[in-house]
Design a protein around this motif. Structure first.
Motif, mmCIF file in Angstrom:
data_model
loop_
_atom_site.group_PDB
_atom_site.id
_atom_site.type_symbol
_atom_site.label_atom_id
_atom_site.label_comp_id
_atom_site.label_asym_id
_atom_site.label_seq_id
_atom_site.Cartn_x
_atom_site.Cartn_y
_atom_site.Cartn_z
ATOM 1 N N GLU A 75 4.758 2.790 -23.460
ATOM 2 C CA GLU A 75 4.863 1.979 -22.242
ATOM 3 C C GLU A 75 4.899 2.884 -21.024
ATOM 4 O O GLU A 75 5.582 3.913 -21.004
ATOM 5 N N ARG A 76 4.177 2.486 -19.991
ATOM 6 C CA ARG A 76 4.081 3.272 -18.773
ATOM 7 C C ARG A 76 4.634 2.484 -17.593
ATOM 8 O O ARG A 76 4.624 1.259 -17.591
ATOM 9 N N GLN A 77 5.092 3.222 -16.592
ATOM 10 C CA GLN A 77 5.568 2.599 -15.356
ATOM 11 C C GLN A 77 4.760 3.125 -14.183
ATOM 12 O O GLN A 77 4.628 4.336 -13.994
ATOM 13 N N LEU A 78 4.225 2.188 -13.417
ATOM 14 C CA LEU A 78 3.521 2.595 -12.202
ATOM 15 C C LEU A 78 4.522 3.058 -11.151
ATOM 16 O O LEU A 78 5.650 2.550 -11.088
ATOM 17 N N PRO A 79 4.160 4.001 -10.315
ATOM 18 C CA PRO A 79 5.057 4.393 -9.213
ATOM 19 C C PRO A 79 5.358 3.194 -8.318
ATOM 20 O O PRO A 79 4.537 2.288 -8.146
ATOM 21 N N THR A 80 6.563 3.198 -7.764
ATOM 22 C CA THR A 80 6.964 2.107 -6.872
ATOM 23 C C THR A 80 6.016 2.022 -5.680
ATOM 24 O O THR A 80 5.777 3.018 -4.993
ATOM 25 N N ALA A 81 5.467 0.839 -5.479
ATOM 26 C CA ALA A 81 4.497 0.630 -4.401
ATOM 27 C C ALA A 81 5.068 -0.333 -3.366
ATOM 28 O O ALA A 81 5.778 -1.280 -3.707
ATOM 29 N N SER A 82 4.772 -0.069 -2.105
ATOM 30 C CA SER A 82 5.197 -0.941 -0.999
ATOM 31 C C SER A 82 3.960 -1.536 -0.338
ATOM 32 O O SER A 82 2.994 -0.806 -0.054
ATOM 33 N N GLN A 83 4.010 -2.848 -0.133
ATOM 34 C CA GLN A 83 2.898 -3.497 0.560
ATOM 35 C C GLN A 83 3.444 -4.546 1.525
ATOM 36 O O GLN A 83 4.463 -5.179 1.257
ATOM 37 N N ASP A 84 2.761 -4.674 2.650
ATOM 38 C CA ASP A 84 3.148 -5.676 3.645
ATOM 39 C C ASP A 84 2.579 -7.032 3.252
ATOM 40 O O ASP A 84 1.480 -7.132 2.705
ATOM 41 N N ALA A 85 3.361 -8.066 3.551
ATOM 42 C CA ALA A 85 2.917 -9.433 3.276
ATOM 43 C C ALA A 85 3.486 -10.342 4.360
ATOM 44 O O ALA A 85 4.529 -10.052 4.956
ATOM 45 N N ILE A 86 2.793 -11.440 4.602
ATOM 46 C CA ILE A 86 3.216 -12.409 5.614
ATOM 47 C C ILE A 86 3.542 -13.721 4.912
ATOM 48 O O ILE A 86 2.712 -14.259 4.170
ATOM 49 N N THR A 87 4.737 -14.231 5.141
ATOM 50 C CA THR A 87 5.161 -15.471 4.509
ATOM 51 C C THR A 87 4.498 -16.669 5.184
ATOM 52 O O THR A 87 3.829 -16.532 6.207
ATOM 53 N N ARG A 88 4.717 -17.835 4.597
ATOM 54 C CA ARG A 88 4.107 -19.047 5.140
ATOM 55 C C ARG A 88 4.634 -19.370 6.529
ATOM 56 O O ARG A 88 3.922 -19.973 7.353
ATOM 57 N N ASP A 89 5.896 -18.976 6.827
ATOM 58 C CA ASP A 89 6.447 -19.203 8.165
ATOM 59 C C ASP A 89 6.253 -17.997 9.080
ATOM 60 O O ASP A 89 7.022 -17.786 10.023
ATOM 61 N N ASN A 90 5.222 -17.192 8.783
ATOM 62 C CA ASN A 90 4.764 -16.098 9.653
ATOM 63 C C ASN A 90 5.827 -15.023 9.879
ATOM 64 O O ASN A 90 6.036 -14.549 11.008
ATOM 65 N N VAL A 91 6.488 -14.612 8.818
ATOM 66 C CA VAL A 91 7.441 -13.510 8.872
ATOM 67 C C VAL A 91 6.844 -12.336 8.096
ATOM 68 O O VAL A 91 6.426 -12.481 6.942
ATOM 69 N N LEU A 92 6.808 -11.165 8.737
ATOM 70 C CA LEU A 92 6.256 -9.974 8.094
ATOM 71 C C LEU A 92 7.337 -9.315 7.238
ATOM 72 O O LEU A 92 8.426 -8.990 7.735
ATOM 73 N N VAL A 93 7.048 -9.136 5.969
ATOM 74 C CA VAL A 93 7.993 -8.498 5.047
ATOM 75 C C VAL A 93 7.296 -7.338 4.347
ATOM 76 O O VAL A 93 6.075 -7.318 4.195
ATOM 77 N N GLN A 94 8.099 -6.393 3.915
ATOM 78 C CA GLN A 94 7.595 -5.263 3.137
ATOM 79 C C GLN A 94 8.199 -5.357 1.739
ATOM 80 O O GLN A 94 9.419 -5.306 1.580
ATOM 81 N N VAL A 95 7.355 -5.485 0.742
ATOM 82 C CA VAL A 95 7.792 -5.740 -0.624
ATOM 83 C C VAL A 95 7.584 -4.482 -1.457
ATOM 84 O O VAL A 95 6.487 -3.912 -1.484
ATOM 85 N N ASP A 96 8.652 -4.047 -2.134
ATOM 86 C CA ASP A 96 8.579 -2.915 -3.059
ATOM 87 C C ASP A 96 8.466 -3.457 -4.477
ATOM 88 O O ASP A 96 9.327 -4.222 -4.925
ATOM 89 N N THR A 97 7.410 -3.068 -5.184
ATOM 90 C CA THR A 97 7.157 -3.587 -6.528
ATOM 91 C C THR A 97 6.969 -2.435 -7.509
ATOM 92 O O THR A 97 6.647 -1.302 -7.133
ATOM 93 N N SER A 98 7.180 -2.773 -8.782
ATOM 94 C CA SER A 98 6.936 -1.827 -9.866
ATOM 95 C C SER A 98 6.471 -2.612 -11.081
ATOM 96 O O SER A 98 6.964 -3.719 -11.338
ATOM 97 N N VAL A 99 5.511 -2.029 -11.832
ATOM 98 C CA VAL A 99 4.915 -2.703 -12.976
ATOM 99 C C VAL A 99 4.992 -1.777 -14.195
ATOM 100 O O VAL A 99 4.748 -0.568 -14.086
ATOM 101 N N PHE A 100 5.333 -2.361 -15.338
ATOM 102 C CA PHE A 100 5.356 -1.654 -16.604
ATOM 103 C C PHE A 100 4.240 -2.229 -17.496
ATOM 104 O O PHE A 100 4.075 -3.444 -17.578
ATOM 105 N N TYR A 101 3.510 -1.327 -18.175
ATOM 106 C CA TYR A 101 2.418 -1.800 -19.024
ATOM 107 C C TYR A 101 2.214 -0.829 -20.177
ATOM 108 O O TYR A 101 2.724 0.300 -20.171
ATOM 109 N N ARG A 102 1.455 -1.265 -21.159
ATOM 110 C CA ARG A 102 1.080 -0.411 -22.276
ATOM 111 C C ARG A 102 -0.349 -0.741 -22.698
ATOM 112 O O ARG A 102 -0.803 -1.887 -22.563
#
Length: 298
Positions: A75-102
């Protein structure tokens, strides 16, 4: 004959056997492949996929087949990634995600995608932006578990043809810009003040209700006491009426004389009343009362 010549003659006479032994050893070395438990090997024949070797001892055709790729199935883990996203009520957020896969099908991973890590990271970023764009900021904060499950399902569908299995997807943090954070803090403080006012108003209302209940209870008890006194007075009156009805005028005279005696006693009990003037009629009433007590007639 010298020893060197003997060795040389022996080698020359057995050269064919030595060459055959070396060739046999080379064939065995090329044909037998030992694959570790944590890997799978992709075998090619003339540049084309031949087979995938699993853990253990495997046999291939020497000089024709070759192990082109050694793929780890851990099993591998991707490095933590940050991406900007805009919610439905027009708020800019920065989301930190991580994914595990094999990797579960190395032949697909090798021949269908060049850089698997970057491909998964790009896919996750697009899915995160799309899903957060469907939700308000409050929903993103409150339904993080449901959002993670949705992202994982969508990533699995997107990477199905790459021969990998997404084991886990995580949203590590949702960051807001300073202005949005300040606005949310003001909203939170206002909500706290509103709740405090509501609590105070409810407390005052409850105090008034309890005071009214206490007053009502006191009134009910006073009314009950008056009712009891009235019943007792009515009973006493009924008893006197029955006595008068049975004994005639003597019973009435006795009651009047008794009341007069009680009145005189009260007058004499007052402070500073050393002398009590009793009218002649009262003395006569006392005499009549004593006669009635003795069973005589007035």
């Amino acid at each position: 004959m010298p020893i060197e010549e003997l060795i040389l003659n022996a080698i020359q006479s057995n050269l064919v056997f030595l060459l055959l032994a070396a060739l046999l050893a080379t064939l065995v070395f090329k044909a037998v492949k030992i694959v570790p438990q944590s890997e799978q090997h992709v075998v090619e024949r003339f540049g084309r996929l031949r087979s995938v070797l699993g853990p253990g001892i495997n046999m291939i055709t020497p000089f024709i087949d070759k192990v082109a790729h050694r793929i780890s199935i851990l099993e591998r883990q991707l490095p933590t990634a940050s991406q900007d996203a805009i919610t439905r009520d027009n708020v800019l957020v920065q989301v930190d995600t991580s994914v595990f896969y094999r990797i579960i099908e190395p032949e697909k991973t090798v021949y269908r995608i060049r850089d698997i890590d970057n491909a998964i990271a790009t896919t996750v970023a697009g899915i995160v932006r799309a899903e957060i764009g469907k939700m308000d900021l409050d929903e993103v904060q409150a339904n993080r578990s449901a959002l993670i499950a949705t992202i994982k399902t969508n990533v699995e569908d997107a990477v199905e043809n790459w021969g990998i299995e997404v084991t886990r997807a995580e949203i590590l943090d949702v960051n807001l810009d300073a202005a949005t954070r300040a606005a949310m803090m003001q909203q939170l403080n206002a909500e706290r003040a509103r709740r405090a006012q509501v609590t105070e108003a409810e407390g005052s209302k409850r105090a008034v209700e309890l005071a009214a209940d206490a007053e009502l209870y006191a009134s009910e008890q006073t009314a009950k006491a008056r009712r009891v006194l009235a019943d007792a007075e009515a009973y006493a009156t009924q008893v006197v009426a029955d006595a008068i009805n049975e004994n005639g005028l003597e019973a009435a005279q006795y009651q009047i004389a008794l009341k007069q005696v009680e009145a005189v006693s009260v007058m004499g009990a007052g402070e500073g009343n050393q002398t009590v003037i009793v009218p002649t009629e009262a003395l006569a009433a006392f005499g009549d009362a004593f006669k009635l007590l003795k069973g005589g007639r007035a």
